[in-house]
Design an enzyme around this catalytic site. Structure first.
Site, mmCIF file in Angstrom:
data_model
loop_
_atom_site.group_PDB
_atom_site.id
_atom_site.type_symbol
_atom_site.label_atom_id
_atom_site.label_comp_id
_atom_site.label_asym_id
_atom_site.label_seq_id
_atom_site.Cartn_x
_atom_site.Cartn_y
_atom_site.Cartn_z
ATOM 1 C CB ALA A 60 -0.867 -0.019 1.248
ATOM 2 N N GLY A 99 0.474 -5.114 0.577
ATOM 3 C CA GLY A 99 -0.745 -5.050 -0.224
ATOM 4 C C GLY A 99 -0.561 -5.649 -1.614
ATOM 5 C CD GLU A 102 -2.765 -7.577 2.451
ATOM 6 O OE1 GLU A 102 -2.544 -6.392 2.112
ATOM 7 O OE2 GLU A 102 -3.194 -7.903 3.565
ATOM 8 C CD GLU A 122 1.778 -5.796 5.087
ATOM 9 O OE1 GLU A 122 2.685 -6.647 5.205
ATOM 10 O OE2 GLU A 122 0.989 -5.776 4.124
HETATM 11 C C1 3H9 Z 1 0.644 -2.404 3.358
HETATM 12 O O1 3H9 Z 1 0.814 -2.870 2.261
HETATM 13 C C2 3H9 Z 1 -0.647 -2.501 4.105
HETATM 14 C C3 3H9 Z 1 -1.592 -3.494 3.543
HETATM 15 O O2 3H9 Z 1 -1.325 -4.780 4.029
HETATM 16 C C4 3H9 Z 1 -3.005 -3.203 3.944
HETATM 17 C C5 3H9 Z 1 -3.610 -1.927 3.490
HETATM 18 C C6 3H9 Z 1 -5.060 -1.821 3.810
HETATM 19 N N1 3H9 Z 1 4.660 3.471 -0.092
HETATM 20 O O3 3H9 Z 1 13.371 1.674 -0.157
HETATM 21 P P1 3H9 Z 1 13.715 2.398 -1.384
HETATM 22 C C7 3H9 Z 1 9.379 4.849 -1.561
HETATM 23 S S1 3H9 Z 1 1.852 -1.544 4.150
HETATM 24 C C8 3H9 Z 1 5.139 4.681 -0.404
HETATM 25 O O4 3H9 Z 1 14.787 3.406 -1.331
HETATM 26 P P2 3H9 Z 1 14.652 -0.028 -2.583
HETATM 27 C C9 3H9 Z 1 10.528 5.172 -0.598
HETATM 28 O O5 3H9 Z 1 10.104 6.048 0.409
HETATM 29 C C10 3H9 Z 1 3.198 -1.506 3.011
HETATM 30 N N2 3H9 Z 1 6.421 4.902 -0.759
HETATM 31 O O6 3H9 Z 1 13.993 1.398 -2.610
HETATM 32 C C11 3H9 Z 1 11.551 5.767 -1.545
HETATM 33 O O7 3H9 Z 1 11.181 7.088 -1.778
HETATM 34 P P3 3H9 Z 1 12.300 8.226 -1.901
HETATM 35 C C12 3H9 Z 1 3.899 -2.788 2.945
HETATM 36 C C13 3H9 Z 1 7.235 3.852 -0.790
HETATM 37 O O8 3H9 Z 1 14.740 -0.447 -3.985
HETATM 38 C C14 3H9 Z 1 11.334 4.990 -2.842
HETATM 39 O O9 3H9 Z 1 10.021 4.434 -2.755
HETATM 40 N N3 3H9 Z 1 5.078 -2.664 2.122
HETATM 41 C C15 3H9 Z 1 6.812 2.573 -0.465
HETATM 42 O O10 3H9 Z 1 15.884 -0.031 -1.747
HETATM 43 C C16 3H9 Z 1 12.334 3.886 -3.054
HETATM 44 O O11 3H9 Z 1 12.355 3.078 -1.885
HETATM 45 C C17 3H9 Z 1 6.250 -2.251 2.611
HETATM 46 O O12 3H9 Z 1 6.391 -2.036 3.796
HETATM 47 C C18 3H9 Z 1 5.454 2.390 -0.116
HETATM 48 N N4 3H9 Z 1 4.935 1.187 0.183
HETATM 49 O O13 3H9 Z 1 13.622 -0.961 -1.817
HETATM 50 C C19 3H9 Z 1 7.378 -2.122 1.638
HETATM 51 N N5 3H9 Z 1 7.854 1.709 -0.568
HETATM 52 O O14 3H9 Z 1 13.085 7.892 -3.133
HETATM 53 C C20 3H9 Z 1 8.183 -0.902 1.929
HETATM 54 C C21 3H9 Z 1 8.905 2.450 -0.961
HETATM 55 O O15 3H9 Z 1 11.499 9.470 -1.997
HETATM 56 N N6 3H9 Z 1 9.215 -0.687 0.941
HETATM 57 N N7 3H9 Z 1 8.534 3.745 -1.095
HETATM 58 O O16 3H9 Z 1 13.117 8.163 -0.646
HETATM 59 C C22 3H9 Z 1 10.376 -1.366 0.954
HETATM 60 O O17 3H9 Z 1 10.616 -2.241 1.754
HETATM 61 C C23 3H9 Z 1 11.402 -0.976 -0.075
HETATM 62 O O18 3H9 Z 1 11.098 0.305 -0.508
HETATM 63 C C24 3H9 Z 1 11.470 -1.909 -1.312
HETATM 64 C C25 3H9 Z 1 12.390 -1.272 -2.370
HETATM 65 C C26 3H9 Z 1 12.038 -3.258 -0.863
HETATM 66 C C27 3H9 Z 1 10.119 -2.095 -1.920
#
Ligand code: 3H9
Length: 720
Positions: A60, A99, A102, A122
């Site tokens: 999400a 998400g 999901e 999450e």
């Molecule tokens: C969820 O899904 C809830 C659901 O179950 C239910 C809902 C009802 N959203 O980390 P990076 C941005 S909760 C917004 O440097 P990488 C990040 O801030 C979510 N922004 O890249 C950064 O921005 P900036 C569950 C996001 O390649 C840019 O993207 N998912 C999100 O080293 C690049 O990120 C997670 O918790 C996001 N979800 O790693 C996954 N994700 O350039 C969280 C990233 O401005 N994300 N951004 O600084 C990660 O773990 C890593 O970003 C990922 C990529 C592994 C995906």
């Protein structure tokens, strides 16, 4: 945000929301409308969901969590996918997380590209998978794997996901083409058995047993953290309740977590960590407009614990290192020790035997700095003595090539004073590692008044390359980390006033610190602090005695000096603030009545009246003094933003991430309240200048609109 096209009777819904295809409002709308459109189109036989760019949705949109949300919500999109009359295939590549996974679990089939990873992270945001992930995953994998994956947030490889039953096929090559081929092989098969909402959890009858076992582990591993337990409760619900009721329970638990302080702190921490890698210098240079140099070779001067640890960090990342140490025996020992440490990594499965050999191949020892004329960077890690460091930098300035960066691992000394003895101060900076350097993630980089943007860009980039979280600090006495840390000082005063060391440690540990301040002091050695205090006294021309109560008008506690005089140097001598059973090699601190007697004696001699001290006062005194200094650090531009400070504390001092860091914690308590208590303590303790309230904090409290609202303030729940 979701491109719709029809190819070979497949409706392709391509999600296009860089950088990670987060499921923001427009993506959810695009998916919902796309599935409805495809379901109604007679020319479409099946639907494929795929991500454009580097990944399937990674979750999400976390940014949306801090704003009022808007429908369609993810579960609604998911149920539309599952109830489509056409089979829906999720084609996964990159990181299909949260998400994103999901959405895939609502689909009827999942195909993964060989290098894809899936998971539910999450829990790291203080949440649970809130779009029925906790209900659906156990239906595919069984309870044990679901519990492990969801409570740990671990990402699993495509191969493992296939083994667990999460994906139906792993493919190589063109993902879309392979997905179409797979789809053709299953077209026409009934969809009902593929709908997870209609399936049961196969090991549901074992749920109580698995729940109890997992809960016991979690409570041990994640003391004080709420989300893992909520994840577990929701998974238990998936096995005990009908699908709809389980989903309702999940939603309730998700909402509770989302509105709580821990999730706010963890979501803030996610963005703070990324914000810390972006920097701006007062002269306008920034991470956006400065390019780093490439570091192809390095040298480390000093083969003590720090120097060896730094060398390990570099060689592990493939950067050849010359480790310099005058004392040949020490050098030999250090090289042997590095070999042992890497051997330990092999045993723990963190590197292979070959990788260890590769590391050792690019490490060489040298007895003199004459050999350093070709290296790209030198990191000096000798004893914390300005004169010694200046001598070394003077020599390096003559020996090294003009483009080489000259860095010091100093934890307190002014970088400008070190740079002043060189002819190229623009190439001089601080690279402050934390012990043990090969484990601790923080790298505090320091710039002086003449450090160039290229130098800053290079050390920040180097930190990333060697797997550190880099934070930038302007030079000052102690930089962000050591200057700000007032916990030890206040803890010693609290002991004089009535608390005992173990009381304070208990309160700090209950707050979430992994170890109390007195236990840490025993671990690092009482002699370390003693030498620093003696050095400081020498500089001021003062002689410290066991009765010293003020130094230059500042309150001083000589309690630790008493311990030193008794030869109680901490764990290494079996006695410090605590006692240790060295015969059994135990590191477990035991409360020692001799220390209590020593404290009471000290107070009697100095005529300090002891009183009852509450846990609340311990927290306030230790943390608010620290926070006050944090605001001064911001005011002076030592740290550019509160996020930098909080990341220093999380990665340098293991401050509990679920509290965000001292600055974020203060904002959750309420800055006004914190400020009032600081003023109160300032009145009570006028001889401790760390209680002199910060002007910035005062301004924030009295004129909040004049202070720019930044990311940090966006995340505060209580505001002012
Ligand atoms: C969820 O899904 C809830 C659901 O179950 C239910 C809902 C009802 N959203 O980390 P990076 C941005 S909760 C917004 O440097 P990488 C990040 O801030 C979510 N922004 O890249 C950064 O921005 P900036 C569950 C996001 O390649 C840019 O993207 N998912 C999100 O080293 C690049 O990120 C997670 O918790 C996001 N979800 O790693 C996954 N994700 O350039 C969280 C990233 O401005 N994300 N951004 O600084 C990660 O773990 C890593 O970003 C990922 C990529 C592994 C995906």
């Amino acid at each position: 945000m979701v491109d719709y096209r029809v190819e070979d009777q497949f409706a392709i819904l391509e999600i296009n929301n860089p950088p990670v295809n987060a499921l923001s409002l427009h993506v959810r709308e695009g998916l919902l409308n796309g599935v409805l459109r495809a379901s109604a189109d007679n020319n479409v036989k099946a639907i494929i969901l795929i991500g454009k760019g580097k990944t399937f949705p990674s979750g999400a949109d976390i940014k949306e969590f801090s704003r009022p949300g808007k429908a369609p919500w993810l579960p609604e999109v998911g149920h539309t996918i599952e109830s489509s009359n056409k089979p829906v295939f999720s084609a996964l590549h990159g990181t299909a997380l949260g998400g994103g996974l999901e959405i895939a679990l609502f689909s009827h089939y999942r195909i993964a590209e060989k290098t894809a990873k899936v998971g539910f992270p999450e829990v790291h945001l203080g949440l649970l998978p809130g779009a029925e992930g906790t209900i659906r995953l156990p239906r595919l994998t069984g309870l044990v794997i679901a519990m492990e994956m969801i409570t740990s947030g671990r990402q699993v490889s495509a191969k493992e996901a296939l083994k667990f039953g999460i994906v139906d096929k792993v493919v190589e090559g063109n993902l879309l083409k392979e997905t179409k081929a797979f789809a053709k092989s299953v077209l026409g098969q009934p969809l009902e058995p593929r709908k997870l909402s209609l399936c049961g959890v196969k090991d549901a009858d074992q749920v109580d047993k698995y729940y109890e076992a997992a809960l016991k582990e979690l409570l041990k591993k994640y003391r004080g953290v709420i989300a893992p337990v909520s994840c577990l409760k929701s998974i238990r619900g998936s096995a005990q309740l009908p699908y709809k009721e389980a989903a309702e329970l999940e939603r309730t638990l998700f909402s509770e977590l989302m509105s709580g302080a821990q999730s706010a702190a963890l979501r803030y921490s996610f963005f703070a960590e990324r914000a810390a890698s972006r920097w701006n210098l007062p002269n306008g240079a920034s991470s956006a407009n400065s390019k780093p140099l490439t570091i192809k070779s390095a040298a480390v001067i000093g083969a003590g614990t720090m120097g060896s640890g730094i060398a390990i960090c570099l060689i592990r990342s493939g950067i050849p290192v010359i480790l310099v140490e005058q004392n040949e025996k020490m050098l030999e020992n250090a090289l042997r020790n590095i070999g042992y440490i890497l051997q330990g990594s092999v045993k723990l499965g963190r590197m292979t035997v070959d990788q260890r050999s590769d590391c050792l191949r690019i490490l060489q020892g040298a007895a003199s700095i004459e050999k350093l004329k070709d290296v790209d960077i030198v990191i000096e890690a000798v004893y914390e003595n300005l004169k010694l460091k200046q001598e070394i930098f003077e020599k390096l300035d003559k020996i090294c090539k003009p483009t080489a960066l000259l860095c010091s691992n100093t934890s307190t000394l002014d970088i400008d004073l070190i740079a002043s003895v060189t002819s190229k101060p623009d190439r001089v900076a601080g690279t402050h590692f934390f012990a043990p350097a090969y484990i601790m993630k923080l790298l505090e980089n320091i710039y002086g008044s003449k450090t160039s943007p290229i130098t800053v860009a290079t050390i920040m980039d180097l930190g990333k390359k060697i797997g550190k979280i880099s934070v930038l600090s302007k030079t000052c006495d102690g930089f962000i980390a050591n200057r700000m840390n007032k916990i030890g000082t206040e803890a010693a005063f609290l002991v004089e006033e009535g608390a005992l060391p173990h009381d304070i440690d208990q309160v700090l540990e209950d707050f979430g610190m992994p170890m109390g301040v007195f236990k840490v002091s025993d671990l690092s050695g009482i002699d370390i602090g003693w030498s620093i205090r003696q050095e400081m006294a020498k500089k001021q021309g003062i002689t410290l005695t066991l009765e010293t109560h003020y130094v230059s008008g500042e309150r001083y506690s000589s309690l630790a000096d008493r311990l030193y005089n008794l030869g109680r140097l901490g764990l290494k001598t079996g006695k410090g603030w605590y006692r240790y059973n060295n015969a059994s090699n135990s590191r477990k601190p035991i409360i020692d009545p001799d220390v209590t007697d020593m404290i009471l004696n000290h107070c009697e001699k100095l005529r300090i009246k002891r009183r009852q001290i509450s846990p609340q006062e311990i927290i306030e005194r230790c943390l608010y003094a620290t926070v006050n200094e944090g605001f001064k650090i911001l005011e002076e531009g030592v740290a550019e933003k509160p996020e930098d400070i909080d990341i220093v504390w999380q990665y340098g001092f293991s401050f509990p991430r679920y509290r965000g860091g001292p600055m974020f914690y203060a904002s959750q308590v309420g800055l006004k309240k914190v400020y009032e208590r600081i003023c109160y303590y300032h009145e009570s303790f006028p001889y401790s200048k760390h209680w002199l309230p910060s002007d910035l904090l005062k301004k924030l409290v009295s004129h909040p609109n004049e202070v720019p609202i930044n990311l940090w303030m966006n995340y505060t729940n209580s505001k002012l």
